[in-house]
Design a protein around this motif. Sequence first.
Motif, PDB file in Angstrom:
ATOM      1  N   SER A  18       0.829  -1.199   0.000  1.00 17.98           N
ATOM      2  CA  SER A  18       0.000   0.000   0.000  1.00 17.98           C
ATOM      3  C   SER A  18       0.863   1.249   0.000  1.00 17.98           C
ATOM      4  O   SER A  18       2.072   1.204   0.187  1.00 17.98           O
ATOM      5  CB  SER A  18      -0.915   0.012   1.229  1.00 17.98           C
ATOM      6  N   ARG A 159      -5.159   2.638   7.735  1.00 20.26           N
ATOM      7  CA  ARG A 159      -5.310   1.817   6.522  1.00 20.26           C
ATOM      8  C   ARG A 159      -4.237   0.736   6.471  1.00 20.26           C
ATOM      9  O   ARG A 159      -4.505  -0.435   6.176  1.00 20.26           O
ATOM     10  CB  ARG A 159      -5.203   2.703   5.269  1.00 20.26           C
ATOM     11  N   SER A 163      -4.754  -3.285   7.096  1.00 22.38           N
ATOM     12  CA  SER A 163      -4.395  -4.141   5.959  1.00 22.38           C
ATOM     13  C   SER A 163      -3.556  -5.324   6.417  1.00 22.38           C
ATOM     14  O   SER A 163      -3.663  -6.431   5.876  1.00 22.38           O
ATOM     15  CB  SER A 163      -3.611  -3.344   4.907  1.00 22.38           C
ATOM     16  N   PRO A 166      -6.040  -7.971   9.160  1.00 18.83           N
ATOM     17  CA  PRO A 166      -7.405  -8.093   8.633  1.00 18.83           C
ATOM     18  C   PRO A 166      -8.355  -8.808   9.580  1.00 18.83           C
ATOM     19  O   PRO A 166      -9.579  -8.673   9.444  1.00 18.83           O
ATOM     20  CB  PRO A 166      -7.213  -8.882   7.337  1.00 18.83           C
ATOM     21  N   LEU A 169     -10.860  -6.400  11.096  1.00 19.53           N
ATOM     22  CA  LEU A 169     -11.688  -5.533  10.268  1.00 19.53           C
ATOM     23  C   LEU A 169     -13.174  -5.620  10.588  1.00 19.53           C
ATOM     24  O   LEU A 169     -13.911  -4.644  10.431  1.00 19.53           O
ATOM     25  CB  LEU A 169     -11.460  -5.857   8.784  1.00 19.53           C
ATOM     26  N   ASP A 195     -13.977   7.831   3.528  1.00 14.86           N
ATOM     27  CA  ASP A 195     -13.339   6.691   2.870  1.00 14.86           C
ATOM     28  C   ASP A 195     -14.315   5.522   2.733  1.00 14.86           C
ATOM     29  O   ASP A 195     -14.332   4.818   1.716  1.00 14.86           O
ATOM     30  CB  ASP A 195     -12.111   6.231   3.665  1.00 14.86           C
ATOM     31  N   GLY A 199     -15.700   3.813  -0.790  1.00 13.99           N
ATOM     32  CA  GLY A 199     -15.310   2.435  -1.067  1.00 13.99           C
ATOM     33  C   GLY A 199     -13.826   2.175  -0.946  1.00 13.99           C
ATOM     34  O   GLY A 199     -13.306   1.187  -1.502  1.00 13.99           O
ATOM     35  N   ARG A 201     -10.458   0.787   0.407  1.00 15.62           N
ATOM     36  CA  ARG A 201     -10.106  -0.424   1.143  1.00 15.62           C
ATOM     37  C   ARG A 201      -8.838  -0.226   1.959  1.00 15.62           C
ATOM     38  O   ARG A 201      -7.949   0.505   1.514  1.00 15.62           O
ATOM     39  CB  ARG A 201      -9.917  -1.587   0.159  1.00 15.62           C
ATOM     40  N   PRO A 202      -8.743  -0.883   3.121  1.00 18.99           N
ATOM     41  CA  PRO A 202      -9.754  -1.724   3.757  1.00 18.99           C
ATOM     42  C   PRO A 202     -10.879  -0.880   4.375  1.00 18.99           C
ATOM     43  O   PRO A 202     -10.674   0.285   4.702  1.00 18.99           O
ATOM     44  CB  PRO A 202      -8.959  -2.453   4.849  1.00 18.99           C
ATOM     45  N   THR A 203     -12.044  -1.485   4.502  1.00 17.76           N
ATOM     46  CA  THR A 203     -13.206  -0.790   5.046  1.00 17.76           C
ATOM     47  C   THR A 203     -13.248  -0.987   6.559  1.00 17.76           C
ATOM     48  O   THR A 203     -13.419  -2.101   7.055  1.00 17.76           O
ATOM     49  CB  THR A 203     -14.504  -1.327   4.419  1.00 17.76           C
TER      50      THR A 203
END
Length: 403
Positions: A18, A159, A163, A166, A169, A195, A199, A201-203
């Motif tokens: 990322s 973020r 990531s 996960p 999340l 954000d 949409g 990512r990650p949400t």
Amino acid sequence: MATRLAVAAVLLCFCAVSAAGCLTRTKVTSLPGFDGALPSRIETGYVTVDEENGAELFYYFIESEGDPGTDPVLLWLTGGDRCSVLSAIFFEIGPLKVVIEPYNGELPRLRYHPYTWTKVASILFVDSPVGAGFSYSRDPSGYDVGEVSASLQLVKLLREWFSEHPEFLSNPFYVGGDSGGGKIVPFIAQKISEDIEAGVRPTLNLKLLDEISKAYILGRECIYVSPIRYHETLDRKMLEKEHGVLKHPPAQPSIECGVYANYLSYFWANSNVTRNTLGIKKGTVNEWVRCHENDLPYAIDIKSSTKYHRSVTLKGYRALVYSGDHDAIIPFLGTQAWVRSLDYPIVDDWRAWHVDGQSAGFTIAYENNMTFTTVKGAGHTAPEYEPERCFAMFSRWISNVPL
């Protein structure tokens, strides 16, 4: 002991794909000064938030003692002039406290905190902005940030962190802070909500805000333990033992002052054993200080956070705003005034709330999931002064139970 503690941390370093760059993790299995097993899993690490200047934010992630697979995750920020979030861990809501006893040259001891918020939530404590605590920049230009830019760096950190984690999340996610940290909380929450709508990512599973508003009007007058000048009464020989030399030691307060624990934190955080255990990168922060006294640039560019509170609460995100009723830095009447200015309809009018049958403060709930609460007897950093009442408030609110 030093050898055992020095190898108690496992370093994991990798570069993520990322935009945030590299994330470095250290698994901490024991801590200097604390006897026995840690109450829950602790991870420390760095996240690169400014690639051009090589700026990295340092974090402590402490898992919930309950069910970390489902319990909420809370981002926590502290206030002050680039104050280290270690203050929040040791003096407010973390699972460990410094044992207050006369400093004798040995590493300060730690004890378990029975009212830690990590009983009901996992907490991501971050040294922010760059230059606070163990966060650093390779290029001095990386320290030139402000409230807006530092907040955006925190969004970048989140973020990256999620990531690489996960498994968290799906957990409810909240943003919290006290003092000056509370000022930027609604701005961060709004950016996260934007954000989510876009949409990105990650949400994150965003649910909240959490803000606290002279620190304790009933306390004795004590010196401010946050450093940049040498105090002649300190015994230099004490400082030159294993924990290393403090070039700018704090003034030594009376042991009867609550800030004596702040004084001890310097010797704990600057110990070579502690730095090895936490995975602090050598050559990045020569000397840990609890707060910087305006010696690094920081722009105050969020004039008011009220509009951000309105924006995120109108979107349905939960908000708990609380104040110690003995805080003279940000008196609760001022906080109450801006909450009222939102002009939200009242759903549960002003009333007392209780702990063990005794009044613990007052609370009022509004539409749009906004709750304002005072904590009886608490000062500026409320959990530091009234840990049991603040834990009761947080644990009820985070579990959607009326105060």
